[in-house]
Motif scaffolding. Structure first.
Motif, PDB file in Angstrom:
ATOM      1  N   ASP A   1       0.850  -1.185   0.000  1.00  0.00           N
ATOM      2  CA  ASP A   1       0.000   0.000   0.000  1.00  0.00           C
ATOM      3  C   ASP A   1       0.893   1.244   0.000  1.00  0.00           C
ATOM      4  OD1 ASP A   1      -1.855   1.996   0.398  1.00  0.00           O
ATOM      5  OD2 ASP A   1      -2.966   0.922   1.952  1.00  0.00           O
ATOM      6  N   GLY A   2       0.829   2.032  -1.065  1.00  0.00           N
ATOM      7  CA  GLY A   2       1.598   3.272  -1.134  1.00  0.00           C
ATOM      8  C   GLY A   2       0.700   4.483  -1.232  1.00  0.00           C
ATOM      9  N   SER A   3      -0.520   4.386  -0.697  1.00  0.00           N
ATOM     10  CA  SER A   3      -1.513   5.452  -0.824  1.00  0.00           C
ATOM     11  C   SER A   3      -1.422   6.431   0.345  1.00  0.00           C
ATOM     12  CB  SER A   3      -2.915   4.845  -0.876  1.00  0.00           C
ATOM     13  OG  SER A   3      -3.265   4.308   0.391  1.00  0.00           O
ATOM     14  N   TYR A   4      -2.218   7.497   0.240  1.00  0.00           N
ATOM     15  CA  TYR A   4      -2.289   8.456   1.342  1.00  0.00           C
ATOM     16  C   TYR A   4      -2.935   7.845   2.581  1.00  0.00           C
ATOM     17  CZ  TYR A   4      -0.968  12.265  -1.787  1.00  0.00           C
ATOM     18  OH  TYR A   4      -0.293  13.077  -2.643  1.00  0.00           O
ATOM     19  N   ASN A   5      -3.672   6.739   2.409  1.00  0.00           N
ATOM     20  CA  ASN A   5      -4.266   6.073   3.567  1.00  0.00           C
ATOM     21  C   ASN A   5      -3.213   5.660   4.574  1.00  0.00           C
ATOM     22  OD1 ASN A   5      -6.828   6.280   2.599  1.00  0.00           O
ATOM     23  ND2 ASN A   5      -7.195   4.103   2.331  1.00  0.00           N
ATOM     24  N   ILE A   6      -2.081   5.196   4.070  1.00  0.00           N
ATOM     25  CA  ILE A   6      -1.054   4.647   4.952  1.00  0.00           C
ATOM     26  C   ILE A   6      -0.060   5.706   5.403  1.00  0.00           C
ATOM     27  CG2 ILE A   6       0.516   3.912   3.106  1.00  0.00           C
ATOM     28  CD1 ILE A   6       1.010   1.352   4.750  1.00  0.00           C
ATOM     29  N   GLY A   7       0.273   6.651   4.545  1.00  0.00           N
ATOM     30  CA  GLY A   7       1.221   7.696   4.919  1.00  0.00           C
ATOM     31  C   GLY A   7       2.668   7.200   4.941  1.00  0.00           C
ATOM     32  N   GLN A   8       3.590   8.163   5.033  1.00  0.00           N
ATOM     33  CA  GLN A   8       5.019   7.849   4.951  1.00  0.00           C
ATOM     34  C   GLN A   8       5.498   6.972   6.107  1.00  0.00           C
ATOM     35  OE1 GLN A   8       7.627   9.216   2.528  1.00  0.00           O
ATOM     36  NE2 GLN A   8       8.409   7.336   3.427  1.00  0.00           N
ATOM     37  N   ARG A   9       5.068   7.295   7.323  1.00  0.00           N
ATOM     38  CA  ARG A   9       5.591   6.563   8.484  1.00  0.00           C
ATOM     39  C   ARG A   9       5.167   5.105   8.464  1.00  0.00           C
ATOM     40  NH1 ARG A   9       3.979   7.410  14.834  1.00  0.00           N
ATOM     41  NH2 ARG A   9       5.753   6.322  15.758  1.00  0.00           N
ATOM     42  N   ARG A  10       3.868   4.863   8.273  1.00  0.00           N
ATOM     43  CA  ARG A  10       3.394   3.477   8.265  1.00  0.00           C
ATOM     44  C   ARG A  10       3.867   2.749   6.997  1.00  0.00           C
ATOM     45  NH1 ARG A  10      -1.357   5.994   9.755  1.00  0.00           N
ATOM     46  NH2 ARG A  10      -2.517   5.258   7.919  1.00  0.00           N
ATOM     47  N   PHE A  11       4.112   3.501   5.934  1.00  0.00           N
ATOM     48  CA  PHE A  11       4.689   2.895   4.723  1.00  0.00           C
ATOM     49  C   PHE A  11       6.040   2.267   5.043  1.00  0.00           C
ATOM     50  CE2 PHE A  11       7.340   3.267   0.873  1.00  0.00           C
ATOM     51  CZ  PHE A  11       6.575   2.530  -0.020  1.00  0.00           C
ATOM     52  N   ASN A  12       6.853   2.961   5.828  1.00  0.00           N
ATOM     53  CA  ASN A  12       8.158   2.421   6.212  1.00  0.00           C
ATOM     54  C   ASN A  12       8.008   1.197   7.120  1.00  0.00           C
ATOM     55  OD1 ASN A  12       9.542   4.373   4.748  1.00  0.00           O
ATOM     56  ND2 ASN A  12       9.637   5.791   6.472  1.00  0.00           N
ATOM     57  N   LEU A  13       7.039   1.221   8.033  1.00  0.00           N
ATOM     58  CA  LEU A  13       6.791   0.052   8.883  1.00  0.00           C
ATOM     59  C   LEU A  13       6.333  -1.138   8.035  1.00  0.00           C
ATOM     60  CD1 LEU A  13       4.920   1.789  11.857  1.00  0.00           C
ATOM     61  CD2 LEU A  13       7.271   0.913  11.859  1.00  0.00           C
ATOM     62  N   GLN A  14       5.533  -0.864   7.034  1.00  0.00           N
ATOM     63  CA  GLN A  14       5.084  -1.906   6.113  1.00  0.00           C
ATOM     64  C   GLN A  14       6.278  -2.531   5.391  1.00  0.00           C
ATOM     65  OE1 GLN A  14       1.806  -2.077   2.473  1.00  0.00           O
ATOM     66  NE2 GLN A  14       3.176  -0.351   2.603  1.00  0.00           N
ATOM     67  N   LYS A  15       7.210  -1.696   4.924  1.00  0.00           N
ATOM     68  CA  LYS A  15       8.405  -2.210   4.257  1.00  0.00           C
ATOM     69  C   LYS A  15       9.205  -3.113   5.192  1.00  0.00           C
ATOM     70  CE  LYS A  15      10.431   1.554   2.794  1.00  0.00           C
ATOM     71  NZ  LYS A  15      11.438   2.362   2.062  1.00  0.00           N
ATOM     72  N   ASN A  16       9.322  -2.716   6.455  1.00  0.00           N
ATOM     73  CA  ASN A  16      10.044  -3.551   7.425  1.00  0.00           C
ATOM     74  C   ASN A  16       9.398  -4.920   7.559  1.00  0.00           C
ATOM     75  OD1 ASN A  16      11.814  -1.455   7.907  1.00  0.00           O
ATOM     76  ND2 ASN A  16      10.747  -0.727   9.729  1.00  0.00           N
ATOM     77  N   PHE A  17       8.072  -4.953   7.615  1.00  0.00           N
ATOM     78  CA  PHE A  17       7.355  -6.226   7.757  1.00  0.00           C
ATOM     79  C   PHE A  17       7.553  -7.095   6.517  1.00  0.00           C
ATOM     80  CE2 PHE A  17       3.511  -8.829   7.214  1.00  0.00           C
ATOM     81  CZ  PHE A  17       3.555  -9.548   8.402  1.00  0.00           C
ATOM     82  N   VAL A  18       7.431  -6.503   5.334  1.00  0.00           N
ATOM     83  CA  VAL A  18       7.616  -7.257   4.093  1.00  0.00           C
ATOM     84  C   VAL A  18       9.034  -7.821   4.035  1.00  0.00           C
ATOM     85  CG1 VAL A  18       7.703  -7.080   1.571  1.00  0.00           C
ATOM     86  CG2 VAL A  18       5.850  -5.981   2.838  1.00  0.00           C
ATOM     87  N   GLY A  19      10.008  -7.040   4.482  1.00  0.00           N
ATOM     88  CA  GLY A  19      11.383  -7.516   4.505  1.00  0.00           C
ATOM     89  C   GLY A  19      11.560  -8.722   5.403  1.00  0.00           C
ATOM     90  N   LYS A  20      10.919  -8.710   6.569  1.00  0.00           N
ATOM     91  CA  LYS A  20      11.004  -9.855   7.486  1.00  0.00           C
ATOM     92  C   LYS A  20      10.367 -11.099   6.880  1.00  0.00           C
ATOM     93  CE  LYS A  20      10.890  -6.935  11.645  1.00  0.00           C
ATOM     94  NZ  LYS A  20      10.073  -6.536  12.819  1.00  0.00           N
ATOM     95  N   VAL A  21       9.232 -10.901   6.209  1.00  0.00           N
ATOM     96  CA  VAL A  21       8.572 -12.037   5.549  1.00  0.00           C
ATOM     97  C   VAL A  21       9.480 -12.606   4.464  1.00  0.00           C
ATOM     98  CG1 VAL A  21       6.615 -12.728   4.113  1.00  0.00           C
ATOM     99  CG2 VAL A  21       6.248 -11.217   6.071  1.00  0.00           C
ATOM    100  N   ALA A  22      10.087 -11.733   3.678  1.00  0.00           N
ATOM    101  CA  ALA A  22      10.957 -12.175   2.583  1.00  0.00           C
ATOM    102  C   ALA A  22      12.130 -12.993   3.106  1.00  0.00           C
ATOM    103  CB  ALA A  22      11.461 -10.961   1.801  1.00  0.00           C
ATOM    104  N   VAL A  23      12.718 -12.569   4.222  1.00  0.00           N
ATOM    105  CA  VAL A  23      13.853 -13.301   4.788  1.00  0.00           C
ATOM    106  C   VAL A  23      13.426 -14.670   5.293  1.00  0.00           C
ATOM    107  CG1 VAL A  23      15.518 -13.331   6.686  1.00  0.00           C
ATOM    108  CG2 VAL A  23      15.175 -11.244   5.370  1.00  0.00           C
ATOM    109  N   MET A  24      12.304 -14.729   6.008  1.00  0.00           N
ATOM    110  CA  MET A  24      11.856 -16.009   6.564  1.00  0.00           C
ATOM    111  C   MET A  24      11.411 -16.981   5.477  1.00  0.00           C
ATOM    112  SD  MET A  24       9.235 -16.772   9.730  1.00  0.00           S
ATOM    113  CE  MET A  24      10.476 -16.283  10.927  1.00  0.00           C
ATOM    114  N   LEU A  25      10.976 -16.487   4.335  1.00  0.00           N
ATOM    115  CA  LEU A  25      10.569 -17.376   3.252  1.00  0.00           C
ATOM    116  C   LEU A  25      11.719 -18.267   2.781  1.00  0.00           C
ATOM    117  CD1 LEU A  25       8.354 -15.062   1.016  1.00  0.00           C
ATOM    118  CD2 LEU A  25       7.621 -17.200   2.051  1.00  0.00           C
ATOM    119  N   GLY A  26      12.949 -17.753   2.859  1.00  0.00           N
ATOM    120  CA  GLY A  26      14.091 -18.523   2.378  1.00  0.00           C
ATOM    121  C   GLY A  26      14.298 -18.351   0.886  1.00  0.00           C
ATOM    122  N   ILE A  27      14.382 -17.104   0.433  1.00  0.00           N
ATOM    123  CA  ILE A  27      14.535 -16.793  -0.987  1.00  0.00           C
ATOM    124  C   ILE A  27      15.823 -17.417  -1.524  1.00  0.00           C
ATOM    125  CG2 ILE A  27      14.888 -14.899  -2.637  1.00  0.00           C
ATOM    126  CD1 ILE A  27      13.224 -13.162  -0.683  1.00  0.00           C
TER     127      ILE A  27
END
Length: 608
Positions: free
Chosen positions: A229-255
């Motif tokens: 989600d990169g919309s105004y609904n989420i805003g810059q701060r929560r956008f960065n928190l979202q990126k952190n979560f996606v990064g953790k998921v990507a690492v645990m997946l075992g790419i």
């Protein structure tokens, strides 16, 4: 930048201290480090100045380096502004409401895309507006970027729409807070600005260091698109928190090369594919690319982004792998601005398993603003609870990583993946001539039932149709009549034997036109299985060739007196693998696995 003045103050002149160059400067620095200072609240200790005594005529040791301190204060004062403002490099899409201070000096980057700005008002802007967009609109800066002072103001009504400096601001009837923008003489911030050359960090760049490729988690083979989600609904701060979560998921997946591959699509006003499956196959590379993603802003057109990703993201050219489940994980903060139902249908038609991770669901008061409160159930692969995932907020999300990864690696649950079993239309053309007889006709119906049982029949999966022919043709049921396996099998059992002559060529033409015609542009691959026990009174080769040109793969199944030449004339190439024959009707049962295997082989070959 002009050098700051180092002219001595009156206090310094009253306390002259001779200092040799170099030695005196070092001594002044030592005194600055060791002098007792009082630090005002919120100030940085490293830049705090010694508080001067109030006693008249006092000349503390600190006064010996007053000229030096004056230069330091002139420099840092321009960098810091006042107590209520501080330098802050922002993106093109940072909004007024993303800033926390009443007055703040910010640095806008260069080359912002003017057409993507959302600005509401003129002079006084709703805090929903882009700060840099408002600054360009106001004429404070150009698209070359620069320093801007932002002043927070109360909300108001009737923000006007005005076109200025290449930006069309929009009307807004009311908003809770506002801001204004003015020029700032922040010399240090301007100096930093000269080194900033891009609108936002470049995405998808590989680290310079070559990383060793790893096989990854071989038990979790999946091609995954994270639709963030990169919309105004989420805003810059929560956008960065979202990126952190996606990064953790990507690492645990075992790419890895033999494990999961991932890419990212950002949903906002217009969807953007940030990077594809083929770009990175190492976890460190993916983390780097995610970290560099820039916030876009705009409306949360998640449906538009989902449809775009389903249609464009999973091509072989972009790294999609044959036979690997395709997954889109949609992150949604609040609710979408557009319709998700159509996008969900398109995704299922393309064999994509859609998960929705919803954060901060709409409150009771907000439900009136949602177009369709059932948007999650209509967008996911199946409305069975498995494909939807709820998190209360973007804070403390670590505990949600592992359960989501476990879902994404459950291949047996990926019900929307395209396979030969859920992605075909099979039409059966049954000989109902007098030479067949009632009992043998029942064996033919049993044959097509056993073939149909192997496929996943549904409104978005495989479909079955049946036509019986003599001299005439009768559509027993079409592809759209029954969308469950149970109803299809029941309809087959209820087919009544016609009895009559044999005109197979006319029957093929009839089926091509009336049964396959309505679905010729669909996502499923089309197959026609012809069952006959004798020679046709008309030509079969011409109608069969026409059917094949229409994209229909033809299998011919002959029994008893059916001529082998006719069977081969009707069958697709290579004819030997598309032609079946048995002397007795009871032999049809043994052909069931071969026909199913032939359909699946053709399906897989068509996907290469």
């Amino acid at each position: 930048m002009p050098a700051p003045s180092l002219a001595p103050t009156p206090a310094a002149l009253a306390c002259p201290v001779p200092m040799r160059p170099g030695r005196g400067l070092r001594r002044a620095r030592r005194q600055l480090r060791h002098s007792a200072v009082e630090v005002p609240p919120g100030e940085d200790v490293g830049w705090a100045a010694p508080r001067l005594p109030s006693r008249p005529g006092a000349c503390p040791a600190a006064m010996q380096f007053a000229p030096l301190l004056l230069g330091v204060f002139l420099l840092c004062g321009s960098a810091r502004g006042s107590d209520s403002s501080a330098s802050n490099a922002i993106t093109c899409f940072t909004r007024g409401l993303d800033l926390r201070k009443e007055t703040e000096d910010v640095l806008c980057p260069a080359n912002c895309p003017l057409w993507q700005f959302y600005v509401f008002g003129d002079g006084i802007y709703a805090s929903l507006s882009s700060v840099c967009g408002a600054a360009i609109h106001r004429g404070v800066i150009t698209n070359a970027g620069g320093a801007v002072r932002v002043q927070t103001l109360p909300g108001q009504e009737n923000y006007p729409a005005v076109h200025a400096n290449g930006i069309q601001s929009q009307v807004l009837s009311r908003w809770a807070s506002s801001f204004s923008v003015t020029r700032t003489n922040n010399l240090a911030l301007e100096a930093v600005g000269r080194s900033v050359a891009t609108a936002r960090p470049a995405t998808g760049k590989r680290p310079k260091k070559t990383l060793e490729k790893k096989a990854g988690n071989k038990d979790c083979k999946a091609d995954i698109a994270f639709l963030i989600d990169g919309s105004y609904n989420i805003g810059q701060r929560r956008f960065n928190l979202q990126k952190n979560f996606v990064g953790k998921v990507a690492v645990m997946l075992g790419i890895g090369t033999e494990g999961p591959h991932v890419g990212v699509v950002q949903a906002s006003e217009h969807p953007k594919i940030e990077f594809y499956l083929k770009n990175f196959t190492a976890a460190k590379e993916v983390l780097f690319a995610i970290k560099e993603l820039g916030f876009r802003g705009g409306n949360s057109n998640t449906g538009k982004a989902l449809k775009h990703a389903a249609q464009k993201f999973f091509s072989m050219e972009n790294g999609a792998r044959k036979g690997i489940p395709k997954i889109i994980v949609v992150f949604l903060d609040g609710w979408p601005s557009d319709d998700l139902e159509e996008a969900g249908i398109v995704a299922r038609e393309f064999g994509v398993n859609v998960f929705i991770v919803s954060v901060a669901k709409p409150t009771t008061e907000e439900l009136g603003m949602v177009q369709d409160i059932g948007f999650i159930d209509k967008a996911v692969c199946r409305n069975n609870g498995f494909f939807s995932y709820q998190m209360p907020s973007w804070f403390g999300t670590t505990k949600y990583v592992k359960p989501l990864v476990q879902k994404l690696c459950s291949h047996e649950q990926m019900l929307c993946s395209k396979t030969c079993y859920n992605s075909v239309n099979i039409g059966f053309l049954i000989d109902g001539s007098s030479s067949v007889g009632e009992s043998n006709f029942r064996l033919m119906l049993e044959f097509i039932s056993n073939v149909a049982k192997a496929f996943e029949i549904s409104d978005i999966g495989s479909k079955i149709a049946t036509v019986q022919f003599t001299y005439d043709q009768r559509t027993e049921f079409s592809f759209t009549d029954y969308t469950t396996k149970e109803k299809v099998l029941s309809a087959i059992r209820n087919i009544r034997y016609m009895s009559g002559g044999t005109a197979t060529g006319d029957a093929i033409s009839f089926t091509t036109r009336n049964v396959f015609g309505p679905v010729k542009d669909g996502a499923n691959k089309n197959f026609l299985v012809i069952l006959t026990d004798g020679q046709s009174y008309d030509d079969v080769r011409g109608p069969a060739v026409a059917a094949q040109k229409a994209g229909i793969t033809v299998f011919s199944v002959g029994v008893a007196w059916a001529p082998l030449d006719d069977l081969k004339d009707m069958a697709s190439e290579p004819r030997e693998s598309h032609t079946f024959f048995t002397r007795e009707f009871t032999g049809l049962e043994q052909m069931v696995p071969d026909v199913i295997r032939g359909i699946c082989k053709d399906f897989l070959d068509s996907k290469q």
